[in-house]
Design a protein around this motif. Structure first.
Motif, PDB file in Angstrom:
ATOM      1  N   PHE A 399       0.950  -1.278  -0.103  1.00 52.22           N
ATOM      2  CA  PHE A 399      -0.089   0.031   0.239  1.00 52.22           C
ATOM      3  C   PHE A 399       0.852   1.238  -0.081  1.00 52.22           C
ATOM      4  O   PHE A 399       0.490   2.295  -0.406  1.00 52.22           O
ATOM      5  CB  PHE A 399      -1.068   0.118   1.158  1.00 52.22           C
ATOM      6  CG  PHE A 399      -2.149  -0.764   1.005  1.00 52.22           C
ATOM      7  CD1 PHE A 399      -2.432  -1.453  -0.206  1.00 52.22           C
ATOM      8  CD2 PHE A 399      -3.363  -0.726   1.938  1.00 52.22           C
ATOM      9  CE1 PHE A 399      -3.613  -2.092  -0.414  1.00 52.22           C
ATOM     10  CE2 PHE A 399      -4.469  -1.453   1.713  1.00 52.22           C
ATOM     11  CZ  PHE A 399      -4.518  -2.162   0.594  1.00 52.22           C
ATOM     12  N   ALA A 400       2.204   1.084   0.687  1.00 50.58           N
ATOM     13  CA  ALA A 400       3.070   2.290   0.502  1.00 50.58           C
ATOM     14  C   ALA A 400       3.476   2.583  -0.821  1.00 50.58           C
ATOM     15  O   ALA A 400       3.299   3.629  -1.371  1.00 50.58           O
ATOM     16  CB  ALA A 400       4.185   2.092   1.553  1.00 50.58           C
ATOM     17  N   ASP A 401       3.817   1.607  -1.440  1.00 56.12           N
ATOM     18  CA  ASP A 401       4.589   1.703  -2.687  1.00 56.12           C
ATOM     19  C   ASP A 401       3.326   2.183  -3.893  1.00 56.12           C
ATOM     20  O   ASP A 401       4.015   3.151  -4.812  1.00 56.12           O
ATOM     21  CB  ASP A 401       5.042   0.333  -3.350  1.00 56.12           C
ATOM     22  CG  ASP A 401       6.262   0.128  -2.605  1.00 56.12           C
ATOM     23  OD1 ASP A 401       6.861   0.769  -1.767  1.00 56.12           O
ATOM     24  OD2 ASP A 401       6.779  -1.254  -2.640  1.00 56.12           O
ATOM     25  N   TYR A 402       2.341   1.870  -3.592  1.00 54.39           N
ATOM     26  CA  TYR A 402       1.205   2.209  -4.552  1.00 54.39           C
ATOM     27  C   TYR A 402       0.643   3.608  -4.287  1.00 54.39           C
ATOM     28  O   TYR A 402      -0.544   4.160  -5.089  1.00 54.39           O
ATOM     29  CB  TYR A 402       0.056   1.191  -4.739  1.00 54.39           C
ATOM     30  CG  TYR A 402       0.475   0.085  -5.941  1.00 54.39           C
ATOM     31  CD1 TYR A 402       0.127   0.172  -7.150  1.00 54.39           C
ATOM     32  CD2 TYR A 402       1.264  -1.125  -5.398  1.00 54.39           C
ATOM     33  CE1 TYR A 402       0.576  -0.647  -7.857  1.00 54.39           C
ATOM     34  CE2 TYR A 402       1.440  -1.832  -6.317  1.00 54.39           C
ATOM     35  CZ  TYR A 402       1.172  -2.012  -7.612  1.00 54.39           C
ATOM     36  OH  TYR A 402       1.680  -2.686  -8.498  1.00 54.39           O
ATOM     37  N   GLY A 403       1.159   4.266  -3.279  1.00 52.04           N
ATOM     38  CA  GLY A 403       0.635   5.684  -2.831  1.00 52.04           C
ATOM     39  C   GLY A 403      -0.651   5.523  -2.227  1.00 52.04           C
ATOM     40  O   GLY A 403      -1.267   6.647  -2.116  1.00 52.04           O
ATOM     41  N   ILE A 404      -1.067   4.734  -1.697  1.00 51.97           N
ATOM     42  CA  ILE A 404      -2.321   4.406  -0.695  1.00 51.97           C
ATOM     43  C   ILE A 404      -2.278   5.148   0.569  1.00 51.97           C
ATOM     44  O   ILE A 404      -2.844   6.070   1.091  1.00 51.97           O
ATOM     45  CB  ILE A 404      -2.871   2.975  -0.547  1.00 51.97           C
ATOM     46  CG1 ILE A 404      -2.843   2.242  -1.766  1.00 51.97           C
ATOM     47  CG2 ILE A 404      -4.155   3.043   0.150  1.00 51.97           C
ATOM     48  CD1 ILE A 404      -4.056   2.626  -2.916  1.00 51.97           C
ATOM     49  N   THR A 405      -0.957   4.732   1.389  1.00 47.65           N
ATOM     50  CA  THR A 405      -0.747   5.029   2.649  1.00 47.65           C
ATOM     51  C   THR A 405       0.471   6.370   2.742  1.00 47.65           C
ATOM     52  O   THR A 405       0.518   7.057   3.607  1.00 47.65           O
ATOM     53  CB  THR A 405      -0.359   4.163   3.478  1.00 47.65           C
ATOM     54  OG1 THR A 405       0.608   3.181   2.875  1.00 47.65           O
ATOM     55  CG2 THR A 405      -1.526   3.095   3.957  1.00 47.65           C
ATOM     56  N   HIS A 406       1.326   6.118   1.587  1.00 46.46           N
ATOM     57  CA  HIS A 406       2.497   6.996   1.707  1.00 46.46           C
ATOM     58  C   HIS A 406       2.267   8.087   0.179  1.00 46.46           C
ATOM     59  O   HIS A 406       1.882   7.658  -0.705  1.00 46.46           O
ATOM     60  CB  HIS A 406       3.718   6.178   1.563  1.00 46.46           C
ATOM     61  CG  HIS A 406       3.872   5.738   2.991  1.00 46.46           C
ATOM     62  ND1 HIS A 406       3.048   4.703   3.471  1.00 46.46           N
ATOM     63  CD2 HIS A 406       4.812   5.789   3.730  1.00 46.46           C
ATOM     64  CE1 HIS A 406       3.408   4.079   4.604  1.00 46.46           C
ATOM     65  NE2 HIS A 406       4.571   4.949   4.866  1.00 46.46           N
ATOM     66  N   ARG A 407       3.021   9.063   0.343  1.00 49.18           N
ATOM     67  CA  ARG A 407       3.468  10.081  -0.888  1.00 49.18           C
ATOM     68  C   ARG A 407       4.266   9.397  -1.571  1.00 49.18           C
ATOM     69  O   ARG A 407       5.252   8.590  -1.208  1.00 49.18           O
ATOM     70  CB  ARG A 407       3.521  11.183  -0.599  1.00 49.18           C
ATOM     71  CG  ARG A 407       2.245  12.017   0.246  1.00 49.18           C
ATOM     72  CD  ARG A 407       2.314  13.279   0.398  1.00 49.18           C
ATOM     73  NE  ARG A 407       1.651  14.102   1.623  1.00 49.18           N
ATOM     74  CZ  ARG A 407       1.888  13.700   2.946  1.00 49.18           C
ATOM     75  NH1 ARG A 407       3.102  13.409   3.207  1.00 49.18           N
ATOM     76  NH2 ARG A 407       0.966  14.322   3.567  1.00 49.18           N
ATOM     77  N   ALA A 408       4.587   9.641  -2.675  1.00 52.47           N
ATOM     78  CA  ALA A 408       5.820   9.381  -3.513  1.00 52.47           C
ATOM     79  C   ALA A 408       6.989   9.524  -3.091  1.00 52.47           C
ATOM     80  O   ALA A 408       7.998   9.033  -2.981  1.00 52.47           O
ATOM     81  CB  ALA A 408       5.670  10.229  -5.065  1.00 52.47           C
ATOM     82  N   ASP A 409       7.048  10.752  -2.146  1.00 55.71           N
ATOM     83  CA  ASP A 409       8.492  11.044  -1.462  1.00 55.71           C
ATOM     84  C   ASP A 409       8.732  10.120  -0.219  1.00 55.71           C
ATOM     85  O   ASP A 409       9.634  10.248   0.351  1.00 55.71           O
ATOM     86  CB  ASP A 409       8.707  12.408  -1.259  1.00 55.71           C
ATOM     87  CG  ASP A 409       7.580  12.967  -0.330  1.00 55.71           C
ATOM     88  OD1 ASP A 409       6.908  11.838   0.546  1.00 55.71           O
ATOM     89  OD2 ASP A 409       7.280  14.236   0.129  1.00 55.71           O
ATOM     90  N   GLY A 410       7.817   9.261   0.009  1.00 54.40           N
ATOM     91  CA  GLY A 410       8.061   8.244   1.169  1.00 54.40           C
ATOM     92  C   GLY A 410       7.297   8.786   2.362  1.00 54.40           C
ATOM     93  O   GLY A 410       7.377   8.055   3.478  1.00 54.40           O
TER      94      GLY A 410
END
Ligand code: PFF
Length: 447
Positions: A399-410
């Protein structure tokens, strides 16, 4: 190139998901459940469930489809290979067929009311629904409409229909709302809907309110997972989830504001059951000038809302038959529709005095059994398992990698950790506790 069907635009895709959520659940089921469970107290629990549990679950379900780009079974298979999680995808599809079975009966009633008002005369609800041929014919027509749109494909069929018709329905509801509020005694209806009597809240009310909230936003069984899988990569899943839940809840409230004042104005009991909308609304229309035209427009739009929801119910079993069993689209649509239709016949006939005895179990007719079983039991159970899957099984990196829980900058989005907490603890725990409260009253589940 990605050969899967996709929604052409992000907006159209989200609107189709709104189309899945907004339907008979809002205009037909919400008022009759609210009426049967005491009004405002039920509404309060329903709203809490929709916002606290519905929104995060909706986000989780859309996200699962969005990251996997697969049907529910394929999603669990690819995200948790070698486990049994993919059965959750199959279970959801079975539940959808059960939902479509009773849903299409009501969809048929809606079509019939639209057509009859065009002829200038609306049928008596009890007489019509307990008949044999008329409900069967209208229900069959409802299936045919669905199958024809589904055969048109995802982008062309569903998206085009939703883009055009959903805003129209909304407009019509707002107009009717104003009309209903001007009826004599409207205040009584508003009081029923908005002034809670907390003594009315018990285990069965809470179970039913949770069931209604999940049913209304279509969450838990994989419809929105499939739609999420058709969303383009540019889609904003978090915002979409919130928009779907808010729009859906807003439309249910509008329906309540239309129906309850009308109940009190015309002396219809709010706990009249599944016929409530079909008994109350024609009354409102008949007192208006040009009433039959209003009636026609309303039931036509309600039928459209029903179709956009039943499309999502049939689309998922269709996608599973196509992608997991290698069927062609045409055959998959026909198999899914026929399965639904056969069960729908049982639901429709369970209203008829000729068959209701054979089609009752434990004092409930098949229609009610399918209705309560799916909304109050299967959808929450399936949501529980989905939350456990996301919270405890799924690698958070996905979910982090696909931008669900995180932004592109991490960095984490504002709701990133809240969402994970909701999946790990809040949703499973709340659903479990609500079930316990229902069990405490023994018949709480099915009331
Ligand atoms: N949410 C739809 C309604 O309110 O009419 C019904 C529905 C659609 C329920 C899809 C469940 C589902 F999976």
């Amino acid at each position: 190139m990605n050969e899967r069907a996709v929604f052409v635009t992000r907006f159209g895709g989200v609107l189709a998901a709104v189309g899945s959520a907004v339907g008979l659940g809002n205009v037909w089921r919400f008022p009759y459940e609210t009426g049967a469970h005491g009004g405002a107290a039920f509404l309060l629990v329903y709203l809490s469930c929709a916002l606290l549990l519905g929104v995060p679950l909706l986000l989780g379900e859309l996200a699962l489809g969005y990251v996997s780009h697969k049907n529910p079974t394929g999603t669990y298979r690819s995200l948790a290979p070698g486990t049994k999680w993919h059965y959750l995808g199959y279970a959801g599809a079975v539940c959808m067929v059960l939902v479509v079975a009773f849903y299409s009966v009501v969809g048929g009633w809606t079509l019939c009311y639209a057509a009859s008002s065009l002829m200038g005369n609306v049928p008596d609800f009890v007489e019509f629904s307990s008949g044999v041929w008329a409900p069967l014919a209208w229900m069959t027509l409802f299936f045919v409409v669905n199958a024809v749109i589904l055969l048109g494909g995802v982008a062309k069929g569903i998206e085009r229909a939703s883009n055009f018709l959903m805003p129209l329905l909304f407009l019509m509801l707002v107009v009717l709302c104003v009309r209903s509020l001007l009826l004599p005694n409207a205040v009584e209806g508003l009081r029923f809907l908005f002034k809670p009597d907390f003594s009315k809240i018990d285990g069965s009310v809470v179970v039913s309110a949770m069931g209604q909230s999940f049913f209304s936003i279509s969450v838990g069984i994989g419809c929105l997972l499939t739609y999420g899988s058709y969303l383009p990569r540019s889609a904003k899943i978090g915002k979409s989830a919130l928009a779907i839940a808010l729009l859906d809840t807003g439309i249910a409230l509008l329906a309540g504001i239309i129906i309850f004042p009308a109940c009190f104005a015309y002396g219809v009991q709010p706990d009249a059951g599944p016929g409530l909308a079909f008994i109350t609304l024609p009354n409102v229309f008949l007192q208006m000038s040009g009433g039959m035209i209003w009636c026609f427009c309303f039931f036509l739009l309600l039928a459209v809302a029903a179709v956009t929801s039943s499309l999502s119910l049939l689309e998922t079993p269709t996608a599973i038959l196509q992608e997991e069993f290698g069927m062609g689209r045409r055959r998959a649509v026909i198999v899914a529709s026929c399965l639904g239709w056969v069960l729908s016949v049982l639901c429709a006939m369970s209203f008829s005095p000729q068959w209701s005895e054979q089609l009752s179990f434990g004092g409930m007719i098949v229609f009610d059994i399918f209705d309560k079983l799916t909304a109050n039991i299967i959808m929450p159970c399936s949501s529980f398992l989905m939350a456990v899957f996301i919270g405890w099984k799924l690698d958070k990196k996905v979910f982090a990698d696909y931008g669900i829980t995180h932004r592109a900058d991490g960095t984490t989005k504002w709701y990133g950790s809240l969402f994970i907490m909701a999946m790990r603890f809040v949703a499973p725990l709340c659903i479990f506790l609500i079930f316990l409260s229902g069990l405490g009253l023994l018949d709480g589940f099915l009331k």
